[in-house]
Design a protein around this motif. Structure first.
Motif, PDB file in Angstrom:
ATOM      1  N   ASP A 126       0.819  -1.210   0.000  1.00 40.85           N
ATOM      2  CA  ASP A 126       0.000   0.000   0.000  1.00 40.85           C
ATOM      3  C   ASP A 126       0.852   1.258   0.000  1.00 40.85           C
ATOM      4  OD1 ASP A 126      -2.389  -1.409   0.014  1.00 40.85           O
ATOM      5  OD2 ASP A 126      -2.333  -1.651   2.188  1.00 40.85           O
ATOM      6  N   THR A 127       2.029   1.168  -0.574  1.00 39.40           N
ATOM      7  CA  THR A 127       2.906   2.330  -0.633  1.00 39.40           C
ATOM      8  C   THR A 127       2.795   2.979  -2.005  1.00 39.40           C
ATOM      9  OG1 THR A 127       4.805   1.084  -1.423  1.00 39.40           O
ATOM     10  CG2 THR A 127       4.520   1.227   0.975  1.00 39.40           C
ATOM     11  N   GLU A 128       3.380   4.147  -2.111  1.00 38.65           N
ATOM     12  CA  GLU A 128       3.367   4.857  -3.394  1.00 38.65           C
ATOM     13  C   GLU A 128       4.293   4.206  -4.410  1.00 38.65           C
ATOM     14  OE1 GLU A 128       4.206   8.991  -2.827  1.00 38.65           O
ATOM     15  OE2 GLU A 128       2.722   9.190  -1.242  1.00 38.65           O
ATOM     16  N   ASP A 129       5.317   3.521  -3.932  1.00 41.97           N
ATOM     17  CA  ASP A 129       6.311   2.930  -4.815  1.00 41.97           C
ATOM     18  C   ASP A 129       5.857   1.561  -5.307  1.00 41.97           C
ATOM     19  OD1 ASP A 129       7.942   5.124  -4.300  1.00 41.97           O
ATOM     20  OD2 ASP A 129       8.882   4.135  -2.581  1.00 41.97           O
ATOM     21  N   ASP A 130       5.739   1.424  -6.608  1.00 41.58           N
ATOM     22  CA  ASP A 130       5.420   0.128  -7.193  1.00 41.58           C
ATOM     23  C   ASP A 130       6.677  -0.729  -7.191  1.00 41.58           C
ATOM     24  OD1 ASP A 130       2.781   0.788  -7.748  1.00 41.58           O
ATOM     25  OD2 ASP A 130       3.281   1.585  -9.732  1.00 41.58           O
ATOM     26  N   VAL A 131       6.496  -1.997  -6.896  1.00 41.15           N
ATOM     27  CA  VAL A 131       7.592  -2.956  -6.918  1.00 41.15           C
ATOM     28  C   VAL A 131       7.114  -4.138  -7.747  1.00 41.15           C
ATOM     29  CG1 VAL A 131       9.086  -4.443  -5.548  1.00 41.15           C
ATOM     30  CG2 VAL A 131       8.355  -2.229  -4.618  1.00 41.15           C
ATOM     31  N   PHE A 132       7.776  -4.368  -8.880  1.00 44.75           N
ATOM     32  CA  PHE A 132       7.382  -5.495  -9.717  1.00 44.75           C
ATOM     33  C   PHE A 132       8.565  -6.000 -10.524  1.00 44.75           C
ATOM     34  CE2 PHE A 132       6.386  -1.760 -12.318  1.00 44.75           C
ATOM     35  CZ  PHE A 132       6.898  -2.088 -13.559  1.00 44.75           C
ATOM     36  N   ARG A 133       8.379  -7.215 -11.042  1.00 44.68           N
ATOM     37  CA  ARG A 133       9.353  -7.858 -11.909  1.00 44.68           C
ATOM     38  C   ARG A 133       8.597  -8.439 -13.101  1.00 44.68           C
ATOM     39  NH1 ARG A 133      11.574  -5.436  -8.419  1.00 44.68           N
ATOM     40  NH2 ARG A 133      13.134  -6.190  -6.937  1.00 44.68           N
ATOM     41  N   ASP A 134       9.229  -8.384 -14.273  1.00 43.77           N
ATOM     42  CA  ASP A 134       8.686  -9.022 -15.467  1.00 43.77           C
ATOM     43  C   ASP A 134       9.572 -10.221 -15.784  1.00 43.77           C
ATOM     44  OD1 ASP A 134       6.745  -7.061 -15.618  1.00 43.77           O
ATOM     45  OD2 ASP A 134       7.743  -5.937 -17.220  1.00 43.77           O
ATOM     46  N   LEU A 135       8.945 -11.393 -15.876  1.00 42.62           N
ATOM     47  CA  LEU A 135       9.668 -12.641 -16.110  1.00 42.62           C
ATOM     48  C   LEU A 135       9.137 -13.339 -17.347  1.00 42.62           C
ATOM     49  CD1 LEU A 135       9.562 -14.194 -12.521  1.00 42.62           C
ATOM     50  CD2 LEU A 135      11.553 -13.205 -13.621  1.00 42.62           C
ATOM     51  N   GLU A 136      10.029 -14.032 -18.037  1.00 47.28           N
ATOM     52  CA  GLU A 136       9.650 -14.929 -19.112  1.00 47.28           C
ATOM     53  C   GLU A 136       9.978 -16.348 -18.669  1.00 47.28           C
ATOM     54  OE1 GLU A 136      10.504 -12.742 -23.313  1.00 47.28           O
ATOM     55  OE2 GLU A 136      12.268 -13.456 -22.225  1.00 47.28           O
ATOM     56  N   ILE A 137       9.081 -17.287 -18.998  1.00 51.19           N
ATOM     57  CA  ILE A 137       9.287 -18.686 -18.617  1.00 51.19           C
ATOM     58  C   ILE A 137       8.575 -19.565 -19.628  1.00 51.19           C
ATOM     59  CG2 ILE A 137       7.301 -18.709 -17.032  1.00 51.19           C
ATOM     60  CD1 ILE A 137       9.135 -20.425 -15.125  1.00 51.19           C
ATOM     61  N   ARG A 138       9.102 -20.760 -19.850  1.00 52.82           N
ATOM     62  CA  ARG A 138       8.467 -21.678 -20.792  1.00 52.82           C
ATOM     63  C   ARG A 138       7.117 -22.145 -20.255  1.00 52.82           C
ATOM     64  NH1 ARG A 138      13.915 -23.211 -21.174  1.00 52.82           N
ATOM     65  NH2 ARG A 138      14.715 -22.985 -23.297  1.00 52.82           N
ATOM     66  N   GLU A 139       6.156 -22.289 -21.143  1.00 49.23           N
ATOM     67  CA  GLU A 139       4.814 -22.722 -20.746  1.00 49.23           C
ATOM     68  C   GLU A 139       4.820 -24.118 -20.139  1.00 49.23           C
ATOM     69  OE1 GLU A 139       1.961 -23.382 -23.860  1.00 49.23           O
ATOM     70  OE2 GLU A 139       3.506 -24.101 -25.234  1.00 49.23           O
ATOM     71  N   THR A 140       5.799 -24.935 -20.489  1.00 44.65           N
ATOM     72  CA  THR A 140       5.869 -26.306 -19.985  1.00 44.65           C
ATOM     73  C   THR A 140       6.644 -26.411 -18.673  1.00 44.65           C
ATOM     74  OG1 THR A 140       7.797 -26.682 -21.389  1.00 44.65           O
ATOM     75  CG2 THR A 140       5.623 -27.353 -22.259  1.00 44.65           C
ATOM     76  N   ASP A 141       7.268 -25.322 -18.221  1.00 45.09           N
ATOM     77  CA  ASP A 141       7.929 -25.337 -16.913  1.00 45.09           C
ATOM     78  C   ASP A 141       6.865 -25.469 -15.828  1.00 45.09           C
ATOM     79  OD1 ASP A 141      10.453 -25.134 -17.978  1.00 45.09           O
ATOM     80  OD2 ASP A 141      10.647 -22.989 -17.642  1.00 45.09           O
ATOM     81  N   THR A 142       7.296 -25.843 -14.635  1.00 44.53           N
ATOM     82  CA  THR A 142       6.347 -26.037 -13.541  1.00 44.53           C
ATOM     83  C   THR A 142       6.183 -24.758 -12.720  1.00 44.53           C
ATOM     84  OG1 THR A 142       8.034 -26.726 -11.944  1.00 44.53           O
ATOM     85  CG2 THR A 142       7.041 -28.464 -13.335  1.00 44.53           C
ATOM     86  N   LEU A 143       5.169 -24.764 -11.874  1.00 48.97           N
ATOM     87  CA  LEU A 143       5.000 -23.637 -10.947  1.00 48.97           C
ATOM     88  C   LEU A 143       6.162 -23.554  -9.970  1.00 48.97           C
ATOM     89  CD1 LEU A 143       1.196 -23.510 -10.140  1.00 48.97           C
ATOM     90  CD2 LEU A 143       2.547 -21.933 -11.495  1.00 48.97           C
ATOM     91  N   GLU A 144       6.815 -24.678  -9.696  1.00 50.79           N
ATOM     92  CA  GLU A 144       8.012 -24.625  -8.846  1.00 50.79           C
ATOM     93  C   GLU A 144       9.123 -23.843  -9.549  1.00 50.79           C
ATOM     94  OE1 GLU A 144      10.647 -27.482  -5.957  1.00 50.79           O
ATOM     95  OE2 GLU A 144       9.805 -28.396  -7.761  1.00 50.79           O
ATOM     96  N   ASP A 145       9.251 -23.997 -10.861  1.00 52.17           N
ATOM     97  CA  ASP A 145      10.220 -23.207 -11.622  1.00 52.17           C
ATOM     98  C   ASP A 145       9.870 -21.723 -11.551  1.00 52.17           C
ATOM     99  OD1 ASP A 145      11.634 -25.529 -12.495  1.00 52.17           O
ATOM    100  OD2 ASP A 145      10.178 -25.799 -14.123  1.00 52.17           O
ATOM    101  N   LEU A 146       8.583 -21.402 -11.664  1.00 54.11           N
ATOM    102  CA  LEU A 146       8.146 -20.007 -11.546  1.00 54.11           C
ATOM    103  C   LEU A 146       8.397 -19.485 -10.142  1.00 54.11           C
ATOM    104  CD1 LEU A 146       6.870 -17.507 -12.825  1.00 54.11           C
ATOM    105  CD2 LEU A 146       4.610 -18.487 -12.282  1.00 54.11           C
ATOM    106  N   HIS A 147       8.110 -20.299  -9.139  1.00 55.52           N
ATOM    107  CA  HIS A 147       8.402 -19.943  -7.744  1.00 55.52           C
ATOM    108  C   HIS A 147       9.883 -19.596  -7.577  1.00 55.52           C
ATOM    109  CE1 HIS A 147       9.313 -20.701  -3.466  1.00 55.52           C
ATOM    110  NE2 HIS A 147      10.088 -21.680  -3.876  1.00 55.52           N
ATOM    111  N   ASN A 148      10.759 -20.444  -8.093  1.00 54.20           N
ATOM    112  CA  ASN A 148      12.209 -20.200  -7.984  1.00 54.20           C
ATOM    113  C   ASN A 148      12.608 -18.912  -8.698  1.00 54.20           C
ATOM    114  OD1 ASN A 148      12.681 -22.539  -6.461  1.00 54.20           O
ATOM    115  ND2 ASN A 148      12.969 -23.787  -8.287  1.00 54.20           N
ATOM    116  N   ALA A 149      12.044 -18.661  -9.864  1.00 52.65           N
ATOM    117  CA  ALA A 149      12.358 -17.432 -10.608  1.00 52.65           C
ATOM    118  C   ALA A 149      11.888 -16.201  -9.835  1.00 52.65           C
ATOM    119  CB  ALA A 149      11.713 -17.477 -11.991  1.00 52.65           C
TER     120      ALA A 149
END
Length: 172
Positions: free
Chosen positions: A12-35
């Motif tokens: 809820d702060t004024e500063d946005d904090v985000f990341r943009d990631l690319e990942i293969r569609e066949t990777d797992t959610l664990e791979d996304l978690h690690n990224a």
């Protein structure tokens, strides 16, 4: 195909904090978690879960890093769930919670699906915006709002007047 996600810290702060990631569609959610943990500078050793979400960011089905269900209710696991099983053009939103003690909460949104670039390593951190705070932002839960209106002494009972209370004080 490559899925491009924007992962936004729920704060809820004024500063946005985000990341943009690319990942293969066949990777797992664990791979996304690690990224995600690597891109935000976490060590990755804490419990985490993804939750399916709708357009209003309502929390749906949980997909957990570990099975903590004691066999009572089966839980989907990140390492058994590929990204394209839970995200597509129609289902674009997930909620990601890291470290259940601190409750780091992120909105994960599928931005686009593109062709895989030859020679590119995936997952790929495309863009970083903002610095993550030292502590997880505090959350205001609906139960907190209800407790604000609760007054435990607002019942007009006199606890020193045993005769008016409905119990036997010598019950044992």
């Amino acid at each position: 195909m490559i899925y491009r996600f924007r992962i936004i810290l729920d704060n809820d702060t004024e500063d946005d904090v985000f990341r943009d990631l690319e990942i293969r569609e066949t990777d797992t959610l664990e791979d996304l978690h690690n990224a995600i943990t690597q891109s935000f500078g976490f060590d990755g050793n804490e419990m985490a879960s993804f939750y399916l979400s709708d357009d209003t960011w309502e929390q749906g089905e949980e997909i957990s890093l570990f099975d903590m269900s004691d066999g009572m209710n089966s839980v989907r696991l990140m390492n058994e769930t590929s990204i394209n099983d839970i995200a597509d053009e129609k289902q674009t939103k997930l909620i990601y919670v890291y470290d259940f003690l601190s409750m780091w909460t992120f909105f994960v949104e599928l931005a686009e699906i593109v062709e895989e670039a030859e020679g590119m390593d995936y997952p790929n951190l495309m863009f970083v915006h903002g610095q993550i705070p030292d502590q997880a932002p505090e959350k205001a839960f609906e139960a907190d709002d209800m407790m604000d209106d609760f007054n435990e002494f607002d019942d007009d009972l006199d606890l020193d007047d045993y005769d008016s209370l409905d119990f036997d004080e010598n019950w044992n």
